[in-house]
Design a protein around this motif. Structure first.
Motif, PDB file in Angstrom:
ATOM      1  N   ALA A   1       0.821  -1.213   0.000  1.00 25.08           N
ATOM      2  CA  ALA A   1       0.000   0.000   0.000  1.00 25.08           C
ATOM      3  C   ALA A   1       0.853   1.259   0.000  1.00 25.08           C
ATOM      4  O   ALA A   1       0.620   2.192  -0.756  1.00 25.08           O
ATOM      5  CB  ALA A   1      -0.926  -0.016   1.206  1.00 25.08           C
TER       6      ALA A   1
ATOM      7  N   ASP B   1       5.320   0.243   4.303  1.00 28.56           N
ATOM      8  CA  ASP B   1       5.214  -1.214   4.301  1.00 28.56           C
ATOM      9  C   ASP B   1       6.366  -1.880   3.543  1.00 28.56           C
ATOM     10  O   ASP B   1       6.430  -3.109   3.466  1.00 28.56           O
ATOM     11  CB  ASP B   1       3.875  -1.639   3.674  1.00 28.56           C
ATOM     12  CG  ASP B   1       2.672  -1.121   4.448  1.00 28.56           C
ATOM     13  OD1 ASP B   1       2.714  -1.126   5.690  1.00 28.56           O
ATOM     14  OD2 ASP B   1       1.691  -0.711   3.808  1.00 28.56           O
TER      15      ASP B   1
ATOM     16  N   ALA C   1      -0.009  -4.885   3.642  1.00 31.56           N
ATOM     17  CA  ALA C   1      -0.638  -3.616   4.019  1.00 31.56           C
ATOM     18  C   ALA C   1      -0.712  -3.483   5.529  1.00 31.56           C
ATOM     19  O   ALA C   1      -0.945  -4.454   6.244  1.00 31.56           O
ATOM     20  CB  ALA C   1      -2.043  -3.515   3.418  1.00 31.56           C
ATOM     21  N   GLY C   2      -0.514  -2.253   5.996  1.00 31.50           N
ATOM     22  CA  GLY C   2      -0.640  -1.961   7.423  1.00 31.50           C
ATOM     23  C   GLY C   2      -1.885  -1.133   7.669  1.00 31.50           C
ATOM     24  O   GLY C   2      -2.833  -1.171   6.899  1.00 31.50           O
ATOM     25  N   MET C   3      -1.893  -0.415   8.756  1.00 29.13           N
ATOM     26  CA  MET C   3      -3.046   0.411   9.144  1.00 29.13           C
ATOM     27  C   MET C   3      -4.353  -0.368   8.982  1.00 29.13           C
ATOM     28  O   MET C   3      -4.529  -1.361   9.665  1.00 29.13           O
ATOM     29  CB  MET C   3      -3.026   1.731   8.379  1.00 29.13           C
ATOM     30  CG  MET C   3      -1.748   2.536   8.738  1.00 29.13           C
ATOM     31  SD  MET C   3      -1.558   4.128   7.920  1.00 29.13           S
ATOM     32  CE  MET C   3      -2.522   5.195   8.978  1.00 29.13           C
ATOM     33  N   GLU C   4      -5.235   0.032   8.069  1.00 33.42           N
ATOM     34  CA  GLU C   4      -6.496  -0.695   7.973  1.00 33.42           C
ATOM     35  C   GLU C   4      -6.386  -1.963   7.125  1.00 33.42           C
ATOM     36  O   GLU C   4      -7.293  -2.780   7.134  1.00 33.42           O
ATOM     37  CB  GLU C   4      -7.611   0.199   7.444  1.00 33.42           C
ATOM     38  CG  GLU C   4      -7.719   0.321   5.925  1.00 33.42           C
ATOM     39  CD  GLU C   4      -6.969   1.548   5.451  1.00 33.42           C
ATOM     40  OE1 GLU C   4      -5.728   1.595   5.648  1.00 33.42           O
ATOM     41  OE2 GLU C   4      -7.617   2.443   4.889  1.00 33.42           O
ATOM     42  N   GLY C   5      -5.315  -2.141   6.385  1.00 31.47           N
ATOM     43  CA  GLY C   5      -5.070  -3.410   5.698  1.00 31.47           C
ATOM     44  C   GLY C   5      -6.104  -3.827   4.677  1.00 31.47           C
ATOM     45  O   GLY C   5      -6.333  -5.021   4.446  1.00 31.47           O
TER      46      GLY C   5
HETATM   47 MG   LIG Z   1      -2.627   0.163   4.419  1.00 29.21          MG
END
Ligand SMILES: [Mg+2]
Ligand SMILES: Nc1ncnc2c1ncn2[C@@H]1O[C@H](COP(=O)(O)O)[C@@H](O)[C@H]1O
Ligand SMILES: Nc1ncnc2c1ncn2[C@@H]1O[C@H](COP(=O)(O)O)[C@@H](O)[C@H]1O
Ligand SMILES: Nc1ncnc2c1ncn2[C@@H]1O[C@H](COP(=O)(O)O)[C@@H](O)[C@H]1O
Ligand SMILES: Nc1ncnc2c1ncn2[C@@H]1O[C@H](COP(=O)(O)O)[C@@H](O)[C@H]1O
Ligand SMILES: [Mg+2]
Ligand SMILES: [Mg+2]
Ligand SMILES: [Mg+2]
Ligand SMILES: [Mg+2]
Ligand SMILES: [Mg+2]
Ligand SMILES: [Mg+2]
Ligand SMILES: [Mg+2]
Lengths: 218, 218, 218, 218, 218, 218, 218, 218
Positions: H90, H94, H143-147
């Motif tokens: 994303a 990442d 992906a991080g955060m909301e993924g």
């Molecule tokens: Mg993300």
């Protein structure tokens, strides 16, 4: 009406849409299955997470409905042309989830085999199946409680292994969280995991893998 | 001063008190160990969870200090008269906790053996030790990440098995929670569990079990 | 059929298999108990976590069924030849779990004693039992809500102590989590813990400990 | 500037405002303390949760600063005119929090006593203090790890008991969560609880209770 | 039988024992109340967390039973001789818990007052009661959902304030966890907290505080 | 009686009070609605989280009741004079929450539009609505399971976007926690979030935003 | 290179992209800001969550950098043409997050005002600002610990209110979880919430709301 | 010594063992890599989760070491003979996890491609890559955060998709939990998930899938 089924997805992703019945009225589920059947008469249509009343409505509305626990398959199963999926589960209590994986796999044209009652506390029962375990193209390994089975199986074979945690257990199993964390933290490399009790998703993942094989043949 | 060590506990429970060093100043730890040594000169005195500065203070204050990770043992190890403890761990990363269990066991007069690198993803390495595993009186099984090792070992032997989850891991291991839940939910009957990274407590539990044997001989 | 009971486990681990009834149909439970009875007619067969309908089916299918809450014991209890287990619980609400531990222990040939209503908020009731507490070979201490009882009992005796958290409580007990964490964090050294409400597992652990004694007699 | 201290609160609630230093710069803390001192020269001013740099700044800025761990008291302690607070803690590791309760109590005009090293695993040490425990007006009971001490103490006295969980522990103590849940779930009726490590809040609660006594004298 | 009620506790702690009915059969509850009544005929006996069937059994077994939600009070309420408790709650949905606090307080000889419907989102309703809030000896503040009410009330009065989180809410209230955390983290100093929905415990805590006043009069 | 409705709030905040029916008796809900209707006859009165029995009571007590799932609207909907709210949801299972947002918005004088079945796994269905999405003043985006829809929609429009997580899902959705965390962590800037299943709150937030527009016209 | 900034977003959503600096090297952040500046020279470019080394690199690379805690604004602040944002925070410890909201708002062309030190425990300080609170177009309310401030403020005004929980606190604040849950469960209707410490996101949400006003003027 | 590497695993599972360096001394890591190199000189040997000191030791001990973040690859990369892996992420933050997946894949003989900066909030950037996304055999989506990225990508292609949550984020991302839950709950069927930050495991899973293709060619 408000219902807009993604009838075009089979073209894009190669698999029939399924209806997620949780939170839907029986009527909404029947209408959704009807749309799927009309759009793709050659594919069986699935509904997952059906309550009993929903299953009754589906059986009343269509011919040729196969029910496995909370899963309904509408239409004939296709020829198993895509490869073999071995569904392995630790104990009888995990069978409902194993069956969801099995019947979804068959609906998606995979050949299926079931190996049950091979929990890790009786490791010799599992090892007695070592040869057979290696004979499948893809493995779906279903386990509740401590969920250790995928780690052991993954050490015995080089095939793709999809781990399915189940909500079987009590107390500190926290509705399947224990088995889920076990699988995510497996020290056996290359295990992947799906949601708790998600036999449907495991079969869909197996399909993606076996279609890969299929395409290399083209 | 404010320090009131329970120097009488050995009489009641048969095991020397240990100092829990976390949250104490090095000076407080040394004072507590001194009291324990004075009350029970014939027993080694232990301090767990020592920071480096604390270990230095202990080594400076006493002769004959053995250090294993964050554990300090002050005084000679007694003769191993109580039976054998097999400490089994999945991987090298779990060794610090395994060592805490080992050295505490030796300080409490048990004979100890270590089997390392027998994680469940390579089950044949573990099975190669099956005979040896059965030869110990009590098993302490240490594992991080998915923590599946105790379930498999428990199926291979009828001896008491104390499971020690470790904080080894990352991501969804949540500081050892994953391994802890696995062990609590084990489908192998008769496993008991101690706190995450608590090698000290596992050795104390083994002592309680082996003293049982000891008394039946009386 | 799909059912593959580990009938060989008694030889390996010294204890009969039990059936985990949660998630199984009454019929599956009866079939599994039948297999266990056939393989080991000399041992009682157990089913844990039975729903009422399941208990009915078991009582209809066999003679000589003893029921304690959700536990069914099929067959005669053996002579209590292995030593004594003291089951201690804080309040009447913890009795169902205490009974599961008691009846499983008796089915596994241990002598059992029950001490109830000795919660830590009335410590003198507990201290009045100090002598008796010291007279058992193994202690199973059952407590819900704050689950503090094992810490206190462990300070009064040097015997192995298996702590069983129960789901008794409300609000921030979070289904037994509170009692479980209390027991895992006990500062009384040598306590070991099993899953929430797992009286069955505590008895199995006691068996492992008492067989140890048994073998030293050989 | 942006700082608007609630200097009027003493009139409304009878207790001086304290500065919560976490997340503030040393300069902000000194400015806030100055305002409090100016508004209420007759009351000591407190700052809690001070980092070392902050404590240095406070000591440099004022005369007559008393420091107890992360607590700074600026100004002379008043006469202890309001009644006695007994601060009880399980082990030496809980002393920092006990000290925060003690010094805050003294700054709020209460007489304080400390009883340390009376953990529940050595219950006889605690019972030896039973008489003394009953002699205080209010009890503040501080405990980490399993946090069982308040439950036992509450059964020995009818005085108000404020339980303070500490973050002392490791693994499944989850930063004090274990002790907190124990205290909230206590089966000893009438215990109340404050935040983890909140010795300051416990003293403030004791003040509210002892002022009650004070007013009845009017 | 197995039931050993702590009938001696009133002497030690000044308050009648109550029966915790959750997990007990109606018969066990009636037996326990009978023992309490026999031991202390001058005190009402309480049972908390009663299911409907249990309440029926209690009403059938005794004369003069008062029921407030899941609480049963057996025997006449004593004269309110100990001081006033103001029970404040945010909304009508919190009334069941407020009532548990009220009736328990009355059974323990305290005078009670109820202020309802003063949630913080309509702060002027609360401020209109400021005078009255200051008139009580002890405050019990009951709130669910975000549980902010105790923080605001504590800023308006110097009286002891016991905060009771309730399980009223949905979604991210997580069964009362949200309100509980709010209260534990209150920036209004001197608030103490009890378990979720524990109106009974709040009344018991109020008793401990008001007996303090009582004793100073001696 | 105990009921003190905040009938003055409309003057202060511009929106009628609604009754939160969870934990209230049908009778309490009817009484509260009656008070609201009397105080503000020109505004519809709302009750949220009604059980079936409560809905029946409301329908029996008033004329002109509109019911949408657990929401009851008493009185005529006002003219939609404040602007348009687009309610977007991922699947049919999220419709109950979407309807709560819709009907509340209409009761608060906003014009509403519904776009359903545009889950992110079939992104082209969503993109087909891009133009329409941009035509609303405020967006309420409702999604369960992974809750990803608001992130994608927020990248397509500059309008205020209120994300509503739903409890639709199973296993690791943990009652809506998964969708809630997704929305809070969105990397699409400017999304705000309300409680799980809180369609009512989303509409109230939209009202605050659209009244802003309204006032600039003054 | 690997960096593909969404430079086109301003056209679609009306706000400049910001760089999320966490997990990026200073060099990557500078490169990203450069791209943003080149694409939109008329807009300031933002980087959030910058470590000190990153801030140094940004200040070295550009002229006209404004730093507020971990936020860097590159370029001149535009005229505040869009309306007023009132940023309200409970205490000085919440100022860093309040400042992130303030400076981001100013970078996005909004006029900003700060009201600090109005925590709910001293409600009269807040009420003294009631008039002023009503004068802003949008409110951003920042609070840590119990996070109750937004509930109270929302009852005083009908303006959009964006609640920002902060990680200020200790113990059971669990890194801001306590304040977050409070805000999500607020009984004041129409509050919306952003991630813990996300002052940036609150400003972006305010922008979406104020642009709404802006467009109605067209 | 204590080290027993599973050098036989390549024969069983087709992939070289890797060393998990967390919790190991640099010396232990070097010794383990040496054993692996000796057993399988034709395969590169990997060490994951290396601290800087460990990476230095590895680079000093061997020739031809490639380092990507915390991953060390010892030995030459083999020819990419097994198929193509598309690693999609994303944002730049990442990239470290994406690189772990990439370099592990290359070490295991797969051809790799990277697509970065295609977060779901700018969906058009992702759709611009639709063709290319369909060209890979297997997708690893990081992906991080909301993924949310895997859900969207899975709807665009029928290839196996392995989702890797990252710990990128803050506040309610809870160290990657948010992204993990998103991926497990994806409504795009057939996604499988690995542990947070586990790029290594994703590559191992891809290997299992691509070897499947390989074998069908035999
Ligand atoms: Mg993300
Ligand atoms: N048990 C399940 N778990 C996860 N996803 C599912 C499940 N059943 C159906 N789905 C997916 O949910 C979507 C259908 O949702 P809906 O349109 O609400 O019926 C499709 O993408 C399905 O593939
Ligand atoms: N690592 C440990 N984990 C649990 N309990 C411990 C540990 N180390 C010491 N203890 C126990 O903690 C008590 C000593 O606490 P203290 O008086 O604070 O030093 C004794 O009962 C010890 O047996
Ligand atoms: N609702 C309650 N919450 C907490 N403790 C309670 C409650 N009701 C009764 N108790 C306490 O639980 C103990 C009685 O437990 P039991 O002997 O199981 O009935 C007594 O100490 C009571 O004061
Ligand atoms: N502190 C923040 N919290 C949430 N989102 C942010 C934050 N800072 C930047 N963003 C968003 O993250 C995206 C940029 O991510 P990246 O491309 O990794 O720099 C943009 O959509 C920003 O609006
Ligand atoms: Mg299992
Ligand atoms: Mg392991
Ligand atoms: Mg208990
Ligand atoms: Mg303690
Ligand atoms: Mg409330
Ligand atoms: Mg969804
Ligand atoms: Mg605050």
């Amino acid at each position: 009406g408000e219902l807009k089924i993604d009838v075009d997805r089979p073209r894009r992703t190669g698999a029939a849409e399924a209806v997620f019945a949780a939170g839907k009225t029986p009527d909404q589920v029947v209408r959704a299955l009807t749309e799927l059947r009309n759009a793709h008469p050659e594919l069986p249509a699935l509904a997952t997470r059906c309550e009993p009343a929903c299953l009754e409505a589906v059986k009343a509305a269509f011919d040729g409905v196969t029910v496995a626990e909370t899963l309904a398959v509408v239409g004939d199963f296709p020829e198993p042309s895509l490869g073999t999926v071995g569904v392995v589960c630790a104990g009888t209590s995990d069978l409902p989830v194993a069956h969801e994986a099995l019947y979804t796999s068959r609906a998606l044209a995979m050949e299926t085999h079931l190996i049950a009652d091979v929990g890790v506390a009786g490791i010799h029962r599992l090892l007695a199946q070592e040869e057979r375990l290696r004979s499948f193209s893809v493995l779906v390994v279903v386990a509740g409680m401590e969920g250790a089975l995928p780690s052991v199986v993954a050490g015995l074979t080089d095939r793709p292994l999809i781990a399915v945690p189940t909500s079987v257990g009590y107390g500190a199993s926290f509705g399947g969280l224990s088995a889920l964390l076990t699988m995510l933290n497996s020290c056996a490399p290359g295990i992947t995991t799906v949601n708790i009790d998600n036999g449907f998703g495991a079969a869909q993942a197996a399909l993606r893998m076996l279609r890969l094989t299929d395409q290399t043949k083209d």
